[in-house]
Design a protein around this motif. Structure first.
Motif: not given
Length: 565
Positions: A16-21, A203-204, A209-214
């Motif tokens: 997937p290009a994006l997964k559960n963001i 948003l990293l 997958e989103l590894l960091y949000n902050g």
């Protein structure tokens, strides 16, 4: 904006290009979107703009769904794509007029909007210039102006500073910060992690997958006590960097002028007996850490390259090189002597004459006056002989976009007269070295930017050139890919390959042995990175960066020019 359980899967793609963001974009803030090439940044931005349909999940802007209420989303959103998306055969004013019509901005409202944006972007004196004739920075400003012709609630900027010089980057940031003060929310995708540090939130992404949000500062602070400078180096600093990167606890390392900068996995010391001092952590260190370090090891590209034997002549010589286009002088009497095995950097603003100089030194442009030679061969008298020893990677992706990766490799191997087993072996090696196996049958124009650059560098090195010209080779690529490229470059220099490079990424310019600062077609300064920094050092700024050098020296040159005139 609210992103819920968002996933995107493209047909025929295995992953997937994006997964559960899941994320929230607050109003009136700058949110940075960062991650390696192929992480899903552009896909996410296109989903935000309502240009793609999610496979699962949803995105809402002010409570309005990007798909069910796409017309509202397009009305409140300004979107500036990664690739220059304006019409190059229209003028600045014609592009603005077109986008005003598309956004139903007419009459007095249109006149006021155009006047304001032309002043805001400093493009007022260039309204009659064709978009294709604008510098990189001016193109980005025009793209920004067109995305603002109808004041948006949400502004999406997909890598707006790629290929833009430090002065134009600073101007872009000032413009965007002003927009935020007016209440506009901004999502800024970037490969420059010093820009991510300036964002309110990041948003990293990695592999969808989103590894960091902050807050980027919080992630950076976790690297405290793990970042150091290696100082007082005697001997070859590139060789020392290779040795330090072999250590288990050394996660990352780069050349920083006469010194090295290293990042450790765990707090402590290095095994090698070197002099180190603590250095403040950067967001880029945290980025590398969260991606679990960078690939290590010797450059396979350098391993296959033969040692350049002693040459009696200077690898690159320019003697009063001049190029005029009509009444415009793009390059004005540039003279250079570049040593064998040297990394020589050309820095300068967009439109300064760097690429024109490159093309003359490669034999791709005939100079109006002056001479150029490579390995003692005059480029005007024997261009074919000279080019046989040259590798050239162009600033703009210049391979054949309608050919796939394998076809491009085959074509360029033929151009360099590689035949039969030698050709087959070179292609196989390039596929392995630059991780191209999974992309062999993809059209080159559809590759992620990092893989376009890998393919370009592969094609430029198939024939073991003695001199390599790299025109912004890492423009827009992420720090991991940048490390990979410089591992190859440093390895080639160890084999005595001579490298001339342009870059707008000032941290990268630290890797050069010498730098020439080009402005208005002239060389205004030439020296080592550290010597240049020493020249602008003051009590207020005792540790200037190369970006400080770049900005200050150009401002001083302009000031002195005014006094003379």
């Amino acid at each position: 904006m609210e992103i819920k359980e968002l996933s995107k899967v493209f047909p025929k793609e295995e992953n997937p290009a994006l997964k559960n963001i899941n994320a929230v974009i607050p109003k009136g803030q700058i949110v940075g979107l960062v991650g390696p090439d192929g992480a899903g940044k552009t896909t996410l931005m296109r989903l935000m703009a309502g240009l793609l349909i999610p496979t699962e999940g949803s995105i809402t802007v002010q409570g309005h769904d990007t798909i069910k209420e796409a017309e509202f989303i397009h009305y409140v959103t300004g979107y500036m794509p990664q690739k220059f998306g304006l019409y190059e055969d229209l003028t600045v004013q014609q592009n603005l007029n077109l986008y005003a019509s598309l956004r139903n901005v007419i009459g007095e409202e249109k006149m006021q909007a155009c006047e304001k944006l032309l002043h805001f972007t400093s493009l007022a004196e260039f309204t009659d210039r064709l978009a294709r004739n604008l510098s990189g920075g001016m193109k980005q400003k025009l793209g920004l102006a067109c995305s603002l012709i109808k004041k948006p609630e949400l502004l999406l900027l997909d890598e707006p500073s790629v290929g833009v010089d430090p002065i134009s980057r600073r101007e872009l940031w000032k413009m965007v910060e002003q927009l935020v003060k007016e209440g506009i929310s901004v999502v800024w995708s970037t490969a420059y992690l010093d820009e991510a540090e300036r964002c309110n939130n990041v948003l990293l992404l990695n592999k969808g997958e989103l590894l960091y949000n902050g807050d980027p500062k919080e992630l950076t602070e976790k690297m405290s006590g793990k970042t150091f400078e290696v100082i007082g180096i005697e001997g070859d600093r590139r060789k020392l960097l290779f040795e330090l990167l072999k250590e288990e606890n050394v996660m990352d390392g780069v050349i920083h002028g006469r010194d090295l900068r290293i990042v450790l996995k765990e707090k402590g010391k290095v095994e090698k007996d070197v002099q180190i001092k603590a250095a403040p952590p950067r967001f880029e260190d945290a980025f590398i850490n969260i991606l679990q370090g960078v690939p290590k090891g010797e450059s396979k590209l350098a391993e296959r390259a033969p040692l350049v034997e002693n040459e009696s002549s200077m690898p690159i010589v320019a003697d009063n090189l001049t190029k005029k286009f009509g009444n415009f002088t793009a390059v004005d009497s540039i003279s250079l002597n570049i040593q064998k095995g040297e990394i020589f950097g050309l820095l300068g603003p967009n439109g300064a004459g760097k690429t024109t100089t490159f093309k003359m030194l490669c034999g791709l442009l005939k100079p109006t006056a002056g001479k150029a030679s490579v390995n003692g061969v005059d480029l005007q008298k024997a261009p074919g002989v000279a080019r046989a020893n040259i590798g050239y990677m162009a600033q703009k992706f210049s391979l054949y976009g309608n050919l796939n990766v394998e076809q491009n490799l085959n074509f360029f191997a033929g151009i360099y007269n590689l035949e039969k087993e030698e050709k087959k072996q070179a292609i196989e090696e390039m596929i392995e070295i630059f991780y191209l196996k999974d992309y062999l049958h993809h059209p080159s124009e559809s590759l992620p930017l990092g893989y376009k650059q890998r393919l370009s560098l592969a094609c430029a090195n198939m024939h073991h050139p003695k001199v390599l010209f790299l025109d912004e080779p890492t423009s827009g690529v992420d720090p991991v890919t940048r490390r990979e490229f410089w591992n190859h470059i440093n390895g080639l220099v160890a084999k005595k390959v001579t490298i001339m490079i342009t870059t707008h990424f000032m941290e990268e310019a630290e890797y050069c042995d010498r730098i020439a600062l080009v402005y208005r077609g002239k060389i205004i300064k030439i020296d080592t990175p550290n010597a240049l920094k020493d020249q602008v050092k003051t009590s207020d700024n005792p540790n200037p960066t190369l970006e400080d050098v770049f900005v200050q020296m150009i401002e001083e040159y302009d000031e002195n020019s005014k006094k003379v005139s």
